[in-house]
Design an enzyme around this catalytic site. Structure first.
Site, short mmCIF file in Angstrom:
data_model
loop_
_atom_site.label_atom_id
_atom_site.label_comp_id
_atom_site.label_asym_id
_atom_site.label_seq_id
_atom_site.Cartn_x
_atom_site.Cartn_y
_atom_site.Cartn_z
CE1 TYR A 146 -5.63 0.12 8.06
CE2 TYR A 146 -5.41 -1.14 6.02
CZ TYR A 146 -5.58 -1.10 7.40
OH TYR A 146 -5.70 -2.28 8.10
CE LYS A 150 -2.80 -1.52 9.60
NZ LYS A 150 -2.93 -1.77 11.06
#
Length: 298
Positions: A146, A150
């Site tokens: 995750y 980003k």
């Protein structure tokens, strides 16, 4: 600014953003994997279903809307409930498709990046940076899919800004909380430094209303950035009501060699957001927001 396309429009932050933009008189197109039932649709908002990992669908939706700005909030929000490869692939592919389509349409780009890009929240070990507070110059060191998605997403936003000559703002959000969400209160009331597990973001958070305010500031033509900028969007204080440095040291057994924190202030320095966007957090857990929901986090 007349028209805005919001991806992830059915999610928690997305729904609040759609409502705020519509309340401000903007034309809003809300995009998600599935359009909501007719009875749940807001008047004056167009709802479109699309798979944002499909470039053709994404380009069609953006071209049809011809928006002045695109706010990209759609993503798998953490690595816990899905295979890591799915989290990474979904988030990066959708970011590329949305940003390239937005740039080709000449739209301003704003999207939800994350504090996780620093490696904080989902690190395998007991992570601490070299210095506190953290700002946008702190190295990004993600260990999880995750946070990595980003970091890559910010690079994709920067590439779209260069290629298409549009401004792009990556909002590095902390844990987003909602009015009526009592998780902060429960964590605060049960907190014991002697038994508490380390917190990846050191008990930082941001109220959804402040997230919406940051989105509105970032899409405002009067708040133009040159190319791509990443900015931290975090509440001013931790949600424990305790001295931040002392609590970190009590739980983790150490502090970074360089630590300049005052009282219960957050470990994240948001001065860049104030400088570039005129944004400052306006909501705190102390203002009574936990005593009654205006909207759940859907």
């Amino acid at each position: 600014m007349d028209s805005v396309l919001v991806t992830g429009g059915a999610g928690g932050v997305g729904a609040w953003t759609v409502d705020a933009l519509a309340d401000a008189g903007r034309e809003v197109v809300a995009v998600d994997r599935e359009a909501p039932p007719t009875e749940e649709r807001r008047d004056g908002v167009d709802y479109v279903a699309a798979d944002l990992t499909d470039y053709g669908e994404t380009r069609q939706v953006v071209d049809a809307a011809a928006p002045d700005a695109v706010v990209h909030l759609a993503a798998i929000p953490h690595p816990k409930d899905h295979a890591g490869s799915r989290v990474f692939t979904n988030n990066v592919e959708s970011a590329y498709n949305v940003f390239d389509a937005a740039g080709a349409a000449g739209a301003r780009i704003v999207w939800a990046s994350s504090e996780s890009c620093y490696g904080t929240v989902f690190a395998a070990d007991d992570w601490l940076p070299d210095r506190l507070p953290i700002d946008e110059e702190t190295p990004t060191q993600p260990e999880d899919p995750y946070g990595l998605s980003k970091v890559v997403g910010e690079e994709v936003a920067a590439a779209a800004a260069r290629r298409h000559g549009v401004p792009a703002v990556s909002l590095r959000l902390s844990w987003v909380t909602f009015p009526g969400d009592e998780r902060r209160r429960e964590a605060r009331e049960t907190f014991d430094p002697a038994t508490a597990a380390p917190s990846g973001n050191c008990w930082s958070y941001v109220d959804v209303r402040d997230v919406v305010a940051a989105v509105e500031a970032a899409i405002d033509p009067e708040t133009a950035v040159d190319g791509h900028e990443a900015v931290l969007i975090v509440a001013a204080e931790n949600f424990l009501g305790r001295d931040t440095a002392a609590t970190i040291e009590a739980v983790r057994g150490e502090l970074p060699a360089e630590c300049d924190l005052d009282g219960d202030e957050s470990i994240f320095d948001c001065s860049k957001a104030k400088r570039l966007l005129g944004w400052e957090p306006g909501h705190s857990w102390r203002d009574g927001a936990e005593r009654g929901a205006e909207r759940d986090d859907g």
